[in-house]
Design a protein around this motif. Structure first.
Motif, PDB file in Angstrom:
ATOM      1  N   GLY A 117       1.831  30.172  30.473  1.00 59.64           N
ATOM      2  CA  GLY A 117       0.884  29.095  30.725  1.00 59.64           C
ATOM      3  C   GLY A 117       0.946  27.985  29.703  1.00 59.64           C
ATOM      4  O   GLY A 117       0.145  27.067  29.736  1.00 59.64           O
ATOM      5  N   GLY A 118       1.885  28.050  28.759  1.00 58.01           N
ATOM      6  CA  GLY A 118       2.027  26.995  27.770  1.00 58.01           C
ATOM      7  C   GLY A 118       1.417  27.389  26.442  1.00 58.01           C
ATOM      8  O   GLY A 118       1.017  28.524  26.216  1.00 58.01           O
ATOM      9  N   GLU A 145      -0.229  20.941  25.132  1.00 60.68           N
ATOM     10  CA  GLU A 145       0.774  20.106  25.775  1.00 60.68           C
ATOM     11  C   GLU A 145       0.190  19.270  26.910  1.00 60.68           C
ATOM     12  O   GLU A 145       0.746  18.238  27.285  1.00 60.68           O
ATOM     13  CB  GLU A 145       1.909  20.986  26.307  1.00 60.68           C
ATOM     14  CG  GLU A 145       2.635  21.750  25.206  1.00 60.68           C
ATOM     15  CD  GLU A 145       3.632  22.746  25.772  1.00 60.68           C
ATOM     16  OE1 GLU A 145       3.878  22.694  26.984  1.00 60.68           O
ATOM     17  OE2 GLU A 145       4.132  23.576  25.008  1.00 60.68           O
ATOM     18  N   SER A 146      -0.945  19.714  27.472  1.00 58.95           N
ATOM     19  CA  SER A 146      -1.501  19.019  28.627  1.00 58.95           C
ATOM     20  C   SER A 146      -2.724  18.169  28.313  1.00 58.95           C
ATOM     21  O   SER A 146      -3.241  17.489  29.197  1.00 58.95           O
ATOM     22  CB  SER A 146      -1.887  20.041  29.705  1.00 58.95           C
ATOM     23  OG  SER A 146      -2.860  20.936  29.189  1.00 58.95           O
ATOM     24  N   GLY A 147      -3.223  18.195  27.064  1.00 55.31           N
ATOM     25  CA  GLY A 147      -4.394  17.399  26.754  1.00 55.31           C
ATOM     26  C   GLY A 147      -5.245  18.043  25.681  1.00 55.31           C
ATOM     27  O   GLY A 147      -4.760  18.852  24.881  1.00 55.31           O
ATOM     28  N   ALA A 170      -1.332  16.326  33.833  1.00 50.24           N
ATOM     29  CA  ALA A 170      -0.138  17.139  34.084  1.00 50.24           C
ATOM     30  C   ALA A 170       0.416  16.813  35.459  1.00 50.24           C
ATOM     31  O   ALA A 170      -0.287  16.249  36.325  1.00 50.24           O
ATOM     32  CB  ALA A 170      -0.470  18.625  33.993  1.00 50.24           C
ATOM     33  N   ASP A 171       1.662  17.168  35.644  1.00 46.50           N
ATOM     34  CA  ASP A 171       2.262  17.080  36.976  1.00 46.50           C
ATOM     35  C   ASP A 171       1.753  18.221  37.842  1.00 46.50           C
ATOM     36  O   ASP A 171       1.522  19.332  37.356  1.00 46.50           O
ATOM     37  CB  ASP A 171       3.790  17.167  36.888  1.00 46.50           C
ATOM     38  CG  ASP A 171       4.407  15.950  36.230  1.00 46.50           C
ATOM     39  OD1 ASP A 171       3.825  14.856  36.365  1.00 46.50           O
ATOM     40  OD2 ASP A 171       5.461  16.089  35.579  1.00 46.50           O
ATOM     41  N   GLU A 172       1.563  17.948  39.134  1.00 46.09           N
ATOM     42  CA  GLU A 172       1.216  18.968  40.114  1.00 46.09           C
ATOM     43  C   GLU A 172       2.218  18.903  41.256  1.00 46.09           C
ATOM     44  O   GLU A 172       2.729  17.824  41.590  1.00 46.09           O
ATOM     45  CB  GLU A 172      -0.200  18.775  40.662  1.00 46.09           C
ATOM     46  CG  GLU A 172      -1.273  19.152  39.683  1.00 46.09           C
ATOM     47  CD  GLU A 172      -2.659  19.152  40.306  1.00 46.09           C
ATOM     48  OE1 GLU A 172      -3.614  19.548  39.618  1.00 46.09           O
ATOM     49  OE2 GLU A 172      -2.800  18.762  41.496  1.00 46.09           O
ATOM     50  N   SER A 182       0.252  23.568  39.029  1.00 49.40           N
ATOM     51  CA  SER A 182       0.104  22.533  38.020  1.00 49.40           C
ATOM     52  C   SER A 182       0.963  22.876  36.819  1.00 49.40           C
ATOM     53  O   SER A 182       1.035  24.035  36.406  1.00 49.40           O
ATOM     54  CB  SER A 182      -1.364  22.418  37.594  1.00 49.40           C
ATOM     55  OG  SER A 182      -1.492  21.532  36.495  1.00 49.40           O
ATOM     56  N   ALA A 183       1.588  21.855  36.262  1.00 49.17           N
ATOM     57  CA  ALA A 183       2.385  22.059  35.048  1.00 49.17           C
ATOM     58  C   ALA A 183       1.518  21.991  33.804  1.00 49.17           C
ATOM     59  O   ALA A 183       2.038  22.000  32.697  1.00 49.17           O
ATOM     60  CB  ALA A 183       3.490  21.001  34.968  1.00 49.17           C
ATOM     61  N   GLN A 184       0.194  21.943  33.991  1.00 49.51           N
ATOM     62  CA  GLN A 184      -0.722  21.866  32.868  1.00 49.51           C
ATOM     63  C   GLN A 184      -0.545  23.064  31.952  1.00 49.51           C
ATOM     64  O   GLN A 184      -0.770  24.204  32.336  1.00 49.51           O
ATOM     65  CB  GLN A 184      -2.158  21.818  33.388  1.00 49.51           C
ATOM     66  CG  GLN A 184      -3.193  21.733  32.298  1.00 49.51           C
ATOM     67  CD  GLN A 184      -4.583  21.537  32.877  1.00 49.51           C
ATOM     68  OE1 GLN A 184      -4.876  20.520  33.476  1.00 49.51           O
ATOM     69  NE2 GLN A 184      -5.436  22.531  32.710  1.00 49.51           N
TER      70      GLN A 184
END
Length: 456
Positions: A117-118, A145-147, A170-172, A182-184
């Protein structure tokens, strides 16, 4: 049989006299009333303690009342040790003395997590009993990485207030079979290369989400000193922006809403907080380590309702309803088997507010893709077992199996999986150290996560 000796007769008389002249035991039963309750060893205010315990001056003194008092003090998660004693105070009266050793703490701590999940990192500042009211105050902020996000939390006596802010982008991706992802927080740069690993993409777009929220909770009904019904009222100000014109039309703009939650049944076990670093809340450690002599069965249920419209500052009117029911059985050295049912339904909700096969349906695992629909239902079963327990900490393992789907089209929307987690938790450090892994039968892939200073 030989006749009794003079020494034997004298000893018997002395024993009888001692028994007759012994003061009566001042404890449970025999219509004993409480004359006075006194406290020592505590920093927390006496008024806070008197409000927390079930016994009152003038009330009846019973063994059950003393045990309930001890349990109430333990549940505050504030004391290093608790000793309760009684003494006679006249005919039919008794005094209660409570020695409850507490303290206070201010504790700053960094944390980090990483996995499929990052990764993210941040810090929080925790304080307990600083104002002598058994209160908890915490501040948190993190960036990944997403915010980023931040939160302020206050709790005292079951009443809570939380303020939260987040700004994430993020990109979805939307897949040909109707799933989305979601790439979040995912590892890598996101985008098509990352999301296409999980299926055939039909479209790719960027989503930015900004939220501000306030949550207030309080107990509504108690049985004795235990809450059996609690409520939470929330307001969430949310704004979504999309890099795709169609997605902007379907869910962009403001989705601010008001939510009401009711929770009934056995309250969730109140976990330890950072106060345990200095020993606060460990008064019942011996009791926790003790093997259960009988099986315990508990039920919990929850009902939630959200509504949005012009009156909440939303661009469109919609509503959501959620329901959850859980049964847990515990035995032995904290073995636990749980069954959970969750359902959610929406009316006129935009795409990004539809119930999904994840948190909305109570799934425990991590999945690379989710499905959304106006109605969702989820079922899960889990079993956890301590592999090792000592006064230092506990090593816990758990396994689970679960599924969630749209009842109108289960074949097309079902996400199902199974997983396991293994973690070690020091009693003097409340956050677990370990890992968890989920296998999706739908996507046929594994999702792995590990954490230091984060909850599973």
């Amino acid at each position: 049989m030989s006749p009794p000796t003079a020494a034997g007769i004298l000893s018997g008389l002395l024993l009888c006299c001692a028994l007759c002249l012994r003061p009566p035991l001042c404890g449970a039963g025999e219509n004993t009333r409480i004359n006075k309750i006194s406290f020592s060893g505590n920093r927390v205010s006496e008024g806070t303690l008197r409000a927390a315990i079930p016994v009152k001056e003038g009330g009846e003194l019973t063994a059950e009342a003393l045990e309930n008092t001890r349990t109430a003090l333990y549940s505050m998660r504030l004391f290093k040790s608790v000793t309760i004693s009684t003494s006679p105070a006249g005919e039919g009266l008794a005094d209660i003395r409570i020695e409850a050793r507490d303290g206070w703490v201010i504790f700053p701590m960094p944390f980090a997590s990483s996995g499929s999940g990052g990764s993210s990192a941040g810090a929080f500042l925790f304080s307990k009993n600083l104002f002598k009211r058994a209160e908890t105050v915490s501040l948190m902020g993190f960036s990944g990485e997403s915010g980023s996000s931040a939160a302020v939390f206050f709790e005292k006596g079951g009443r809570s207030l939380a303020l939260m802010h987040s700004d994430r982008g993020a990109d979805e991706g939307l897949y040909t079979d109707g799933a989305y992802s979601s790439a979040q927080g995912m590892r890598g740069s996101g985008g098509r290369d990352t999301l296409s690993e999980y299926g055939n993409l039909a479209s790719l777009y960027e989503r930015r989400q900004r939220t501000n929220s306030i949550h207030s909770g309080l107990p509504l009904l108690k049985r004795g000193d235990t809450p059996v019904l609690s409520g939470r009222l929330s307001y969430t100000q949310e704004r979504n922006a999309y890099g795709d014109a169609l997605r902007e039309l379907r869910g962009g703009g403001r989705s601010s809403r008001v939510s009401l939650e009711l929770n009934a049944g056995s309250a969730k076990d109140r976990g330890d907080d950072m106060g345990v670093v200095v020993g606060l809340g460990l008064a019942d450690l011996e009791k926790r380590l003790r093997k259960r002599t009988k099986t315990e069965n508990r039920w919990r249920g929850g009902l939630g309702l959200s509504n949005a419209g012009a009156w909440t500052g939303a661009d469109r009117a919609f509503s959501r309803l959620s329901l959850s029911l859980e049964n847990s059985t515990r035995w032995g050295e904290d073995n636990r088997f749980s069954l959970r049912l969750a359902a959610a339904a929406s009316a006129n909700a935009p795409e990004n507010q539809l119930p999904a096969t994840g948190r909305d349906t109570g799934l425990m695992g991590q999945y690379s893709r989710e499905f959304r629909a106006p109605r969702m239902t989820g079922f899960s079963a889990s079993f956890s077992k301590p592999l090792s327990r000592s006064k230092r900490g506990t090593l816990q393992a758990s396994v689970f199996a679960e599924t969630a789907f749209d009842p109108a089209d289960p074949a097309a929307t079902a996400q199902k999986g199974a997983g396991l987690s293994l973690y070690y938790r020091f009693w003097r450090f409340p956050l677990p150290l370990g890992f968890s892994q989920t296998y999706s039968f739908r996507d046929r892939n594994f999702q792995f996560s590990g954490a230091v200073g984060g909850r599973f």
